[in-house]
Scaffold this motif. Structure first.
Motif, short mmCIF file in Angstrom:
data_model
loop_
_atom_site.label_atom_id
_atom_site.label_comp_id
_atom_site.label_asym_id
_atom_site.label_seq_id
_atom_site.Cartn_x
_atom_site.Cartn_y
_atom_site.Cartn_z
N ALA A 194 0.84 -1.22 0.00
CA ALA A 194 0.00 0.00 0.00
C ALA A 194 0.86 1.26 0.00
CB ALA A 194 -0.94 0.00 1.21
N ALA A 195 1.94 1.26 0.83
CA ALA A 195 2.80 2.43 0.91
C ALA A 195 3.53 2.68 -0.41
CB ALA A 195 3.82 2.25 2.04
N VAL A 196 4.02 1.61 -1.03
CA VAL A 196 4.73 1.75 -2.30
C VAL A 196 3.78 2.26 -3.39
CG1 VAL A 196 5.99 0.51 -4.10
CG2 VAL A 196 6.44 0.00 -1.71
N GLU A 197 2.57 1.69 -3.45
CA GLU A 197 1.59 2.13 -4.45
C GLU A 197 1.24 3.60 -4.25
OE1 GLU A 197 1.10 -0.97 -7.05
OE2 GLU A 197 0.03 0.93 -7.06
N SER A 198 1.10 4.01 -2.98
CA SER A 198 0.73 5.40 -2.69
C SER A 198 1.80 6.37 -3.17
CB SER A 198 0.51 5.56 -1.19
OG SER A 198 0.24 6.91 -0.87
N VAL A 199 3.08 6.05 -2.89
CA VAL A 199 4.14 6.98 -3.27
C VAL A 199 4.31 6.98 -4.80
CG1 VAL A 199 6.12 5.39 -3.16
CG2 VAL A 199 6.42 7.79 -2.56
N MET A 200 4.11 5.83 -5.47
CA MET A 200 4.20 5.81 -6.92
C MET A 200 3.05 6.59 -7.56
SD MET A 200 6.98 4.40 -7.77
CE MET A 200 6.67 4.46 -9.53
N ASP A 201 1.88 6.56 -6.91
CA ASP A 201 0.76 7.37 -7.41
C ASP A 201 1.09 8.85 -7.33
OD1 ASP A 201 -1.95 5.25 -6.13
OD2 ASP A 201 -0.76 5.15 -7.98
N LYS A 202 1.76 9.27 -6.25
CA LYS A 202 2.16 10.68 -6.12
C LYS A 202 3.15 11.07 -7.21
CE LYS A 202 1.50 10.93 -1.08
NZ LYS A 202 2.18 11.08 0.23
N ILE A 203 4.12 10.18 -7.45
CA ILE A 203 5.10 10.46 -8.50
C ILE A 203 4.41 10.55 -9.86
CG2 ILE A 203 7.08 9.49 -9.74
CD1 ILE A 203 7.99 8.30 -7.05
N GLY A 204 3.49 9.62 -10.11
CA GLY A 204 2.75 9.64 -11.37
C GLY A 204 1.98 10.94 -11.55
#
Length: 860
Positions: A733-743
């Protein structure tokens, strides 16, 4: 002798054990332990002595020896199947030492039948030991037991990831497939896991099918076809695979390719007839009339053998009512009704055909239809009016022959039939209105009045419910009158227009009529095209063939820049012009015809094209009619009719072609809008990045544009750490969240013509149009600054989490006009991935660019 020796050894062993027991009674534990150890060396199978020795070692603080003895005892008890004693021994071993991962694994196996929770805990402890030892094969063995006890999504994912790291692709693919199935069962998105499974083993039919079905469900039709097509081509033709592949082809509008699959599925299950009839309708809508009729004929023969001809005829009737009118389909339907002796339906179908042929100007075929319809029923309402439409348009003898069929019909009855005739349909009305509007707009009043009179006859009082028709009557200055009212009033034409018409070359009235009626047909074809190249190709082919010119060329270009698209039609016996000559002539014509059509009677000698005389000579151009392509007030291109012989252009040609030029621009805008909608449909909701499924399609489109414009194109891959390690440390969940922010940051800051994709869990791909390597390197530094503030969640009480640093792989495409787009895309993808792998190996923050020169030979 050996027997005596054994007895002696046994006696000595017994004496040792007795001495040890006596020593213990005297409190001499150390001496007793040595005797036991000596006895154990003499008799390694004696577990009783081993147990006593281990206990004495513990009492003498010889912990290492005790652990060793207990470990041996545990293994022997497990091998003997003595689960109770083995469990007691393991617990003692765990109290006084640290069992090996193998001992934990064996103990977990003992617990599976009695205490699954404790067994899983023991396995997890073994996995921790294996992680420290970096023993992945052992970990895979232990994880296999964990999955057996707890078959949940997280455990299958661990197995799949580990198999992937070990290079066991098929086992990894099976694991990711199981993860996808569990995600789907729990209401989650199985797509990413099916994609991972497919990446591990693309040859597995079930995985490819599931992945393709998932992509199709998300609307990624092109990606679904890309995944399923190799399976079908490899001969894996299960019913479900063919069904999903056919569905994808239909969704993509590739109806001709879908037809064999749909038919095979129908033959296996005749209850699928609605799918076949739907396909026939879709073929009709895309003007693939011959294929539609062929399929309908095959379906009719199949249904006739089953004794279901009536149902088939009903389905065909509904189809022709709901879909685009097709002369070929109506001809086929008339054959069916004639063979079935259904005279009423046969007559009505012939009358529909009559309307179609009249609309296309094919009055000979229209006459044949009317003749056949009159033979069936000479009293059908509207025959007199239909006959009047054929007057002076067909052979006089043929006209008299048809007219003779109606002589028995009384004038009163005929007039009554005319007054109560049903309307002919919306498509006929729209065509007539479009023609009348063109004629009114350009001052051809007499012909416009003919169209309005025709509308008034066929669609009485239609203007009362049709606002567009009301406005058309007002623009023409006409007030419709019915039931014996005065005819449509004639008004004087505008002097300027009259002068222009008088000055224009004399034209054949029949040819003018054909040109005007052709507008609606060509317009419909333009609107059916799904891409800008298809619109341009259809336009030049249809216009060039109808006006019978040597060349018809469409050029899209912003004034002052190079053309972005050029499409050419060549007449019979005319060779295709060189790209350079076509560009020169079309650029000059666009500059001249930026607002109004331009007519040049002698391009070789006249002053208009003096600056491009060599190009004009090379193309053999004599007569020119150029029409601007304008989007509002902006010039976007030019449409030119070029003929190699002297030719006069009637005023009506310029009028009709100007209308078609306007329709071309509208169709091009529609195609662009459809492409935009398609792109938006594959965007991730949270990150704003495009999904991986559209990566190949859009990269292929960008490569074609780059070749067309001779512009650079670069592909950039950015990887933010290793996904498996990040997920394990911080959680998915944490990795997906930070990748969403980068995206989100990327999507908001890249240029309009750049494309950003979610390549995998922690990798983002960028397609940089009109960008060479140097500019791409600058873009990378810009992106690094943009995401400088993005961090993973803090751990261990720290105020700030780990910064997201990326490794980058860059490749500039080898763009050459004579290279195939597919080859360009394949080469640049491989080079970008190789560059990324190299940068990851060098460590975080590294950028590796493999220049195009290294791979130019691979593409050529």
């Amino acid at each position: 002798m050996p027997e005596i020796t054994k007895r002696v050894e046994r006696a000595e062993l017994v004496r040792r054990i007795e001495r040890a027991e006596k020593l213990l009674q005297k409190g001499k534990a150390a001496e007793a332990l040595e005797e036991y150890l000596q006895a154990l060396r003499d008799d390694p199978e004696n577990d009783t002595v081993r147990q006593l020795s281990a206990d004495l070692c513990l009492s003498q603080n010889r912990g290492r020896d005790a652990v060793h003895l207990l470990g041996e005892l545990f293994e022997r008890q497990v091998n003997a199947g003595d689960a109770t004693r083995a469990s007691l021994t393991y617990k003692k071993l765990a109290r006084h030492g640290s069992p090996t991962w193998e001992q934990k694994f064996r103990f977990g196996q003992l617990l599976e039948g009695s205490n699954k929770k404790l067994a899983v805990g023991t396995y997890e402890s073994a996995l921790s030991d294996l992680a420290k030892l970096n023993d992945k094969k052992g970990a895979l063995q232990v994880l296999g037991r964990v999955v057996e006890l707890e078959p949940v999504q997280a455990n299958f994912l661990r197995v799949a990831e580990l198999c992937s790291e070990l290079g066991e692709s098929k086992a990894a693919a099976e694991g990711f497939k199981r993860v996808a199935q569990l995600a789907e069962a729990s209401g989650g998105d199985p797509g990413p896991w099916y994609e991972r499974a497919y990446q591990e083993d693309s040859s597995d039919e079930q995985i490819a099918l599931a992945y393709g079905k998932s992509l199709l469900g998300q609307g990624q039709v092109g990606a679904a076809i890309f995944i399923l097509e190799p399976q079908v081509n490899a001969g894996k033709n299960s019913s479900e695979l063919r069904d999903i592949y056919a569905e994808a082809l239909l969704a993509a509008g590739r109806y001709a390719e879908a037809e064999p699959l749909v038919w095979q599925l129908f033959e296996q299950n005749p209850n699928r007839m609605p799918q076949v009839t739907t396909l026939i309708g879709q073929l009709l809508e895309t003007e693939q009339d011959a294929t539609a009729v062929s399929l309908a004929r095959k379906l009719g023969q199949f249904q006739a053998k089953r004794g279901e001809r009536r149902q088939f005829l009903a389905a065909m009737q509904d189809l022709t009512t709901a879909r685009r009118t097709s002369s070929e389909m109506l001809e086929f339907l008339s054959e069916l009704f004639n063979a079935a002796n259904r005279e009423g339906d046969y007559c009505q179908t012939l009358l529909k055909l009559f309307d179609v042929y009249c609309g296309t100007g094919d009055f000979a075929k229209a006459a044949e239809c009317l003749d056949r319809a009159a033979e069936v029923d000479p009293y059908e309402p509207g025959h007199a009016k239909r006959l009047d439409l054929l007057k002076s348009k067909i052979d006089e003898n043929k006209f008299k022959e048809i007219a003779s069929r109606f002589t028995s019909t009384s004038p009163t009855a005929a007039q009554k039939a005319i007054e109560h005739e049903a309307t002919l349909g919306a498509s006929t009305l729209q065509d007539l209105m479009l023609q009348a509007e063109i004629l009114v707009q350009y001052g051809m009043r007499n012909k416009a009045m003919e169209r309005l009179q025709r509308i008034q006859e066929l669609f009485p009082r239609e203007e009362e419910r049709n606002e567009d028709l009301q406005r058309l009557y007002l623009a023409a200055g006409v007030t419709p009158r019915y039931a014996g009212s005065a005819p449509l009033p004639a008004q004087p034409s505008i002097p300027a227009v009259a002068a222009a018409v008088a000055a224009a070359p004399t034209a054949d009235p029949a040819a003018e009529l054909r040109n005007v009626t052709r507008v609606a047909e060509i317009t419909r074809k333009l609107y059916h095209q799904g891409s800008a190249p298809a619109v341009l190709t259809t336009a030049v082919n249809e216009i060039g063939a109808h006006w019978e010119v040597s060349r018809c060329v469409a050029s899209m270009r912003t004034p002052g820049s190079a053309p972005t698209a050029v499409q050419e039609f060549c007449g019979k016996g005319v060779k295709e012009g060189s790209r350079a000559a076509i560009k020169e002539v079309m650029n000059a014509l666009q500059d001249m015809a930026s607002e109004e059509p331009v007519i040049i009677s002698d391009a070789q000698r006249g002053p208009e094209l003096q600056n491009v005389r060599n190009a004009v000579t090379e193309l053999g151009v004599t007569a020119v009619l150029a029409l601007p392509l304008s989007n509002g007030e902006d010039s976007v291109g030019v449409l030119a009719l070029l003929h190699n012989k002297p030719r006069a252009w009637p005023h009506t040609d310029a009028v009709v072609l100007k209308t078609l030029a306007d329709q071309m621009v509208i169709a091009l805008n529609n195609a662009g809008l459809r492409r935009l909608v398609k792109n938006l449909s594959v965007t991730e909701e949270k990150s704003g990045l495009l999904k991986r499924g559209s990566y190949l399609d859009l990269l292929l489109a960008e490569s074609k544009r780059a070749v067309q414009n001779a512009a650079p194109l670069s592909v950039l891959l950015l990887q933010f750490g290793r996904s498996a390690a990040l997920v394990k440390e911080y959680g998915e969940a944490a990795v997906e969240s930070v990748m969403d922010k980068i995206g989100q940051q990327f999507a908001a800051n890249i240029r309009t013509n750049d494309l950003a994709f979610r390549y995998d869990t922690t990798t983002i791909a960028l397609i940089l149009g009109d960008t060479a390597e140097k500019e791409a390197m600058m873009a990378i530094e810009k992106l690094r600054k943009i995401i400088a503030g993005v961090h993973l969640p803090p751990k261990d009480g720290t105020q700030r989490g780990h910064a997201m640093e990326f490794s980058a792989g860059l490749a500039e495409a080898v763009v050459r006009e004579n290279y195939d787009s597919i080859d360009i895309v394949t080469e640049v993808i491989n080079r970008a991935e190789h560059a990324l792998a190299t940068s990851v190996a060098q460590g975080p923050g590294k950028i590796v660019s493999l220049v195009a020169a290294l791979a130019s030979g691979a593409v050529a």
